[in-house]
Write a protein that holds these residues in place. Sequence first.
Motif, PDB file in Angstrom:
ATOM      1  N   ASP A  47       0.832  -1.206   0.000  1.00  0.00           N
ATOM      2  CA  ASP A  47       0.000   0.000   0.000  1.00  0.00           C
ATOM      3  C   ASP A  47       0.868   1.258   0.000  1.00  0.00           C
ATOM      4  OD1 ASP A  47       0.953  -0.266   2.574  1.00  0.00           O
ATOM      5  OD2 ASP A  47      -0.962   0.148   3.565  1.00  0.00           O
ATOM      6  N   THR A  48       2.156   1.072  -0.323  1.00  0.00           N
ATOM      7  CA  THR A  48       3.083   2.198  -0.404  1.00  0.00           C
ATOM      8  C   THR A  48       3.793   2.065  -1.754  1.00  0.00           C
ATOM      9  OG1 THR A  48       3.425   2.017   1.974  1.00  0.00           O
ATOM     10  CG2 THR A  48       5.056   3.313   0.749  1.00  0.00           C
ATOM     11  N   SER A  49       3.909   3.151  -2.483  1.00  0.00           N
ATOM     12  CA  SER A  49       4.528   3.021  -3.809  1.00  0.00           C
ATOM     13  C   SER A  49       6.040   2.891  -3.675  1.00  0.00           C
ATOM     14  CB  SER A  49       4.198   4.248  -4.660  1.00  0.00           C
ATOM     15  OG  SER A  49       5.040   5.316  -4.275  1.00  0.00           O
ATOM     16  N   PHE A  50       6.670   2.413  -4.722  1.00  0.00           N
ATOM     17  CA  PHE A  50       8.135   2.339  -4.752  1.00  0.00           C
ATOM     18  C   PHE A  50       8.727   3.704  -4.415  1.00  0.00           C
ATOM     19  CE2 PHE A  50      12.092   3.165  -6.922  1.00  0.00           C
ATOM     20  CZ  PHE A  50      12.870   2.079  -6.577  1.00  0.00           C
ATOM     21  N   TYR A  51       8.127   4.754  -4.953  1.00  0.00           N
ATOM     22  CA  TYR A  51       8.702   6.095  -4.811  1.00  0.00           C
ATOM     23  C   TYR A  51       8.573   6.606  -3.391  1.00  0.00           C
ATOM     24  CZ  TYR A  51       8.921   5.629  -9.770  1.00  0.00           C
ATOM     25  OH  TYR A  51       9.230   5.161 -11.018  1.00  0.00           O
ATOM     26  N   ALA A  52       7.484   6.220  -2.712  1.00  0.00           N
ATOM     27  CA  ALA A  52       7.317   6.667  -1.323  1.00  0.00           C
ATOM     28  C   ALA A  52       8.110   5.775  -0.368  1.00  0.00           C
ATOM     29  CB  ALA A  52       5.838   6.656  -0.958  1.00  0.00           C
TER      30      ALA A  52
ATOM     31  N   SER B 218       3.631   8.187  -8.903  1.00  0.00           N
ATOM     32  CA  SER B 218       2.541   8.209  -7.943  1.00  0.00           C
ATOM     33  C   SER B 218       3.115   7.952  -6.555  1.00  0.00           C
ATOM     34  CB  SER B 218       1.545   7.113  -8.306  1.00  0.00           C
ATOM     35  OG  SER B 218       0.918   6.647  -7.148  1.00  0.00           O
ATOM     36  N   GLU B 219       2.658   8.761  -5.601  1.00  0.00           N
ATOM     37  CA  GLU B 219       3.138   8.585  -4.241  1.00  0.00           C
ATOM     38  C   GLU B 219       2.326   7.507  -3.531  1.00  0.00           C
ATOM     39  OE1 GLU B 219       4.130  11.655  -0.629  1.00  0.00           O
ATOM     40  OE2 GLU B 219       3.560  12.441  -2.574  1.00  0.00           O
ATOM     41  N   SER B 220       1.129   7.329  -4.066  1.00  0.00           N
ATOM     42  CA  SER B 220       0.223   6.407  -3.375  1.00  0.00           C
ATOM     43  C   SER B 220       0.480   4.974  -3.816  1.00  0.00           C
ATOM     44  CB  SER B 220      -1.219   6.822  -3.701  1.00  0.00           C
ATOM     45  OG  SER B 220      -1.959   5.717  -4.116  1.00  0.00           O
ATOM     46  N   GLY B 221       0.264   4.062  -2.893  1.00  0.00           N
ATOM     47  CA  GLY B 221       0.430   2.654  -3.233  1.00  0.00           C
ATOM     48  C   GLY B 221      -0.807   2.079  -3.903  1.00  0.00           C
ATOM     49  N   GLY B 222      -1.793   2.936  -4.174  1.00  0.00           N
ATOM     50  CA  GLY B 222      -2.987   2.452  -4.868  1.00  0.00           C
ATOM     51  C   GLY B 222      -4.138   2.255  -3.905  1.00  0.00           C
ATOM     52  N   THR B 223      -4.250   1.050  -3.380  1.00  0.00           N
ATOM     53  CA  THR B 223      -5.393   0.704  -2.535  1.00  0.00           C
ATOM     54  C   THR B 223      -4.984   0.768  -1.069  1.00  0.00           C
ATOM     55  OG1 THR B 223      -6.017  -0.769  -4.295  1.00  0.00           O
ATOM     56  CG2 THR B 223      -7.149  -1.089  -2.210  1.00  0.00           C
TER      57      THR B 223
ATOM     58  N   ALA C 157      -4.794  -0.158   3.047  1.00  0.00           N
ATOM     59  CA  ALA C 157      -4.534  -1.434   3.725  1.00  0.00           C
ATOM     60  C   ALA C 157      -5.836  -2.171   4.050  1.00  0.00           C
ATOM     61  CB  ALA C 157      -3.734  -1.178   4.989  1.00  0.00           C
ATOM     62  N   ALA C 158      -6.830  -1.430   4.547  1.00  0.00           N
ATOM     63  CA  ALA C 158      -8.058  -2.097   5.000  1.00  0.00           C
ATOM     64  C   ALA C 158      -8.718  -2.843   3.839  1.00  0.00           C
ATOM     65  CB  ALA C 158      -9.018  -1.068   5.594  1.00  0.00           C
ATOM     66  N   GLU C 159      -8.736  -2.229   2.664  1.00  0.00           N
ATOM     67  CA  GLU C 159      -9.377  -2.868   1.506  1.00  0.00           C
ATOM     68  C   GLU C 159      -8.553  -4.077   1.034  1.00  0.00           C
ATOM     69  OE1 GLU C 159     -12.136  -2.916   0.294  1.00  0.00           O
ATOM     70  OE2 GLU C 159     -11.996  -3.584  -1.790  1.00  0.00           O
ATOM     71  N   ILE C 160      -7.236  -3.924   1.029  1.00  0.00           N
ATOM     72  CA  ILE C 160      -6.387  -5.054   0.616  1.00  0.00           C
ATOM     73  C   ILE C 160      -6.623  -6.238   1.566  1.00  0.00           C
ATOM     74  CG2 ILE C 160      -3.989  -5.851   0.437  1.00  0.00           C
ATOM     75  CD1 ILE C 160      -3.243  -2.970  -0.414  1.00  0.00           C
ATOM     76  N   LEU C 161      -6.670  -5.934   2.862  1.00  0.00           N
ATOM     77  CA  LEU C 161      -6.847  -7.012   3.855  1.00  0.00           C
ATOM     78  C   LEU C 161      -8.232  -7.641   3.738  1.00  0.00           C
ATOM     79  CD1 LEU C 161      -5.002  -5.260   6.814  1.00  0.00           C
ATOM     80  CD2 LEU C 161      -4.236  -7.317   5.593  1.00  0.00           C
ATOM     81  N   ARG C 162      -9.208  -6.818   3.415  1.00  0.00           N
ATOM     82  CA  ARG C 162     -10.563  -7.384   3.241  1.00  0.00           C
ATOM     83  C   ARG C 162     -10.571  -8.386   2.083  1.00  0.00           C
ATOM     84  NH1 ARG C 162     -14.815  -7.240   0.303  1.00  0.00           N
ATOM     85  NH2 ARG C 162     -14.026  -5.755  -1.215  1.00  0.00           N
ATOM     86  N   LEU C 163      -9.933  -7.984   0.980  1.00  0.00           N
ATOM     87  CA  LEU C 163      -9.874  -8.890  -0.180  1.00  0.00           C
ATOM     88  C   LEU C 163      -9.077 -10.150   0.139  1.00  0.00           C
ATOM     89  CD1 LEU C 163      -9.246  -6.216  -2.964  1.00  0.00           C
ATOM     90  CD2 LEU C 163     -11.295  -7.657  -2.732  1.00  0.00           C
TER      91      LEU C 163
ATOM     92  N   THR D 266       4.842  -7.482   0.206  1.00  0.00           N
ATOM     93  CA  THR D 266       5.919  -7.776  -0.746  1.00  0.00           C
ATOM     94  C   THR D 266       7.306  -7.378  -0.284  1.00  0.00           C
ATOM     95  OG1 THR D 266       6.625  -7.591  -3.026  1.00  0.00           O
ATOM     96  CG2 THR D 266       5.395  -5.723  -2.163  1.00  0.00           C
ATOM     97  N   ILE D 267       7.447  -6.111   0.142  1.00  0.00           N
ATOM     98  CA  ILE D 267       8.705  -5.637   0.736  1.00  0.00           C
ATOM     99  C   ILE D 267       8.242  -4.804   1.936  1.00  0.00           C
ATOM    100  CG2 ILE D 267      10.797  -4.247   0.390  1.00  0.00           C
ATOM    101  CD1 ILE D 267      10.324  -4.521  -2.656  1.00  0.00           C
ATOM    102  N   PRO D 268       8.798  -5.009   3.124  1.00  0.00           N
ATOM    103  CA  PRO D 268       8.256  -4.277   4.284  1.00  0.00           C
ATOM    104  C   PRO D 268       8.141  -2.775   4.056  1.00  0.00           C
ATOM    105  CG  PRO D 268       9.720  -5.984   5.036  1.00  0.00           C
ATOM    106  CD  PRO D 268       9.816  -5.989   3.526  1.00  0.00           C
TER     107      PRO D 268
END
Length: 511
Positions: free
Chosen positions: A156-161, A179-184, A186-192, A214-216
């Motif tokens: 949930d964190t982009s490579f750049y951030a 993009s600074e955002s990792g996209g989605t 955490a709560a939504e990723i965990l729900r899925l 994927t990477i801490p």
Amino acid sequence: MAHFTVLRGGRVLDAAGRDAPFRDILIEDGTIRAIGAPGLEAPADATRVDASRHLLHPGLVNGHTHGSGALLRGFRDRMNLELLLIVTPARFANQTLQIKYLNTYLGAIEMALKGCTLAYDLTFGLPVASIEELIVMGQAYRDAGIRAVMAPMLADTSFYAAQPGLLESLPPELRGLVSESGGTDAAEILRLMEEALRTWPHDRDHVKLGVAPTIPTHCSDELMRGSDRLVREYGTVMQSHIGEAKYQVVAAEARYGKSMLAHVDDLGLLGPHFSVAHGIWLDDDDLKRLADKGASISHNPGSNMRLGSGIADSRRMLELGVNLAIGTDGPASADNQNMYEAMRAAAQVSYVRQPDHRKWLTAPEIVRAATEGGARLAGMEHVGVLAPGKRADIVFLSLEHPNWTPINDPANQLVLVEDATAVRHVMVDGRFIVRDGRHVSADLARLAVEAEAARDHMARANADAAAKVAKLEDAVTAFCRGLSSKPYRVERYAAFPCRCEETGGFSAEAV
Ligand SMILES: Nc1nc2[nH]cnc2c(=O)[nH]1
């Protein structure tokens, strides 16, 4: 009614690896019931398999791969990790469901043909792939006939951030491209992820779902902790890329004030279900934390060299009690999926890594890591060893192949000579998935046509994104080189070029 199969006349690699006595193997409904001297008693109606002139060894376990990347094999040279992480996602987007299946199936077929019967696959994350798509990719393993852990890569964190200071370092004209955002969140990723775990339809002994933050540094602590809760609740396994490249560990130390691995431990994630992919830039404290918690490392020497990431100290891992597995890594950074090559690379990098040859990995240690060690890392301890009670995942190597002519030392030849060309048959659950060198159901000619079309589709669909990322390459690699030039606690691991020439190359401690 139980079905028996008896393999007669083969030479079976013994547990110590240095011998391969003649042994018959009795299999009942896919489980090994007995291994004994020639003439082993078997029911009269048992299916008889002539294993003479073959060496039998447990199916190899690939401790770390990315099934999503088969179509990117041989993609680009002179590619380090930071380039891989920004370039491949751009080249890899816009895969249709059919292409996602094809990627996974292609990799699985290659592994089957090369004697691998279980793969730990860090696959498309959620929601990059939907739950339905994950299920279809799981079916690709079922269709290829090999086992897998499929662990969606969560972030949930982009490579750049993820690298503090990177965004600010980019010239203004480039900053708008990232993009600074990792996209989605955490709560939504965990729900899925929870829904996927709850509804996973595949038989878990064959294809089970794992979880891969994927990477801490690409994950918030909320995502890491939530992943841990799910892994424990659903009794599955977790893997994360840790200590792969020096720039990452320097960035992690700046962010956490401690090592990446110590942070993961302090979050409470370590346990026997936990494994590290790569683990090059780990110090003794990191390794002891892993050992104390019964965790594992997938050592991926081919990829570590391909990306110039460094050479992991596999001897130290074993000395401190970490369970060691061996992996190829995905085709985008390791090209082929050949576990024999991965074993050979593990041997050879240990030779150049250690000045004292008495500390080099031995061939039996490597075979063990590529079989039993991998099965433990995958939480699939019903395989990995040829012994009564274990499932009959067995590779038959032709002893009439030049690789085995003559037999001098089975373990040495498995690790240092075999290149998968002597693989004749492969069994999973006592059933052939490869027979006489051919996969029993795959149509390779059709696959080749589909792969060509899929490559062209992806190149067309991603041309704009690839062009955009190309503009960022120089700035990103320069920033990461700057991080790599900073001192780090495991400076002694700069014992090889590893893009660490700025730190002085060989240090006194290493020699
Ligand atoms: N080698 C490698 N490291 C990674 N870290 C995160 N994703 C990847 C990947 O696809 N390959």
